[in-house]
Design an enzyme around this catalytic site. Structure first.
Site, mmCIF file in Angstrom:
data_model
loop_
_atom_site.group_PDB
_atom_site.id
_atom_site.type_symbol
_atom_site.label_atom_id
_atom_site.label_comp_id
_atom_site.label_asym_id
_atom_site.label_seq_id
_atom_site.Cartn_x
_atom_site.Cartn_y
_atom_site.Cartn_z
ATOM 1 N N SER A 146 44.351 54.759 30.879
ATOM 2 C CA SER A 146 44.152 53.396 30.417
ATOM 3 C C SER A 146 42.961 53.339 29.446
ATOM 4 C CB SER A 146 43.976 52.463 31.620
ATOM 5 O OG SER A 146 44.090 51.107 31.242
ATOM 6 N N ASP A 193 55.135 49.346 32.262
ATOM 7 C CA ASP A 193 53.698 49.083 32.253
ATOM 8 C C ASP A 193 53.450 47.626 31.866
ATOM 9 O OD1 ASP A 193 50.914 48.975 31.661
ATOM 10 O OD2 ASP A 193 50.892 51.123 31.263
ATOM 11 N N HIS A 242 51.720 50.511 35.454
ATOM 12 C CA HIS A 242 50.440 50.995 34.940
ATOM 13 C C HIS A 242 49.777 51.815 36.042
ATOM 14 C CE1 HIS A 242 47.264 50.808 31.942
ATOM 15 N NE2 HIS A 242 46.373 50.481 32.870
#
Length: 239
Positions: A132, A187, A218
């Site tokens: 991320s 995601d 995610h």
């Protein structure tokens, strides 16, 4: 805009783990692991313990903590590589709004690379891995590093400042760099289209992109870790 003080920030005194049976063995590669928003470097230690890199040899895994800062989208203090405001949703561009924070963290990662070199690790044996925000930073710092790296692994990330900026700032030392891009098809934080766009830009620039997408959100999955384990062994194995 918050800029961390390198002399005080604990990022430069990270937790480390040497994979393999003998933690005192001399590492043959280094893996700098950059966590996501609101977590810490230590959260990745169990994941790296689950990876079997014995075919490579001892690997020193470095787990820095991002600076503590007030994050705009919820007003809370948390570990973040750069600020995230409500308008920074990945569907909007350019990203992120906190370019100064991103570039300050880029400098922190460069200092970590140099710290590994100072301990005797050739830069060509150093991998940047991130999830991320950490993936965004790995791509930001790795492609601009002035010394040749081994590879970049980006889980659920994207290119933060656009293709033109990357093309103008990318360092020649890291042309045709092996890059592992992985993303969840569902995601909800970083839409997969942003990762696909990053893949296209990196391929056009000549990088050796290994692309994987997974039926997940995610997150980091066991299948994803197994795939990157096999890929890293191929990248780092010495003939």
């Amino acid at each position: 805009m918050y800029v961390p003080d390198l002399s005080l920030n604990q990022t430069l005194s990270p937790q480390t783990l040497v994979t393999g049976r003998d933690p005192a063995a001399t590492p043959v590669a280094s893996l700098i692991v950059l966590h996501g928003l609101g977590t810490t470097g230590g959260d990745f230690i169990p994941l790296l313990r689950s990876m079997n890199l014995a075919a490579v040899g001892p690997v020193r895994c470095v787990f820095p903590d991002a600076p503590l800062r007030t994050v705009s989208f919820n007003g809370s203090d948390m570990h973040a590589w750069y600020d995230a405001a409500p308008s920074d949703a990945p569907r909007h561009a350019p990203l992120p709004a906190d370019e100064a924070g991103l570039r300050a963290s880029q400098s922190l990662v460069q200092a970590l690379i140099e710290q590994e070199e100072a301990q005797g690790m050739p830069s060509e044996r150093i991998v940047l891995m991130g999830f991320s925000q950490g993936a965004v930073l790995a791509l930001q710092a790795g492609l601009r590093a002035p010394q040749r790296l081994a590879a970049i692994v980006a889980f659920s990330g994207y290119l933060p400042l656009g293709a033109r900026t990357l093309q103008s700032e990318s360092h020649p030392a890291n042309q045709r760099l092996p890059i592992f891009l992985a993303h969840g098809e569902y995601d909800e934080v970083v839409p997969i289209d942003r990762a696909r766009a990053a893949r296209t830009v990196l391929q056009v620039m000549g990088h050796l992109v290994e692309w994987h997408n997974y039926p997940m959100g995610h997150e980091v999955s066991d299948t994803e870790l197994a795939d990157v384990e096999a890929w890293l062994i191929g990248v780092l194995s010495v003939d």
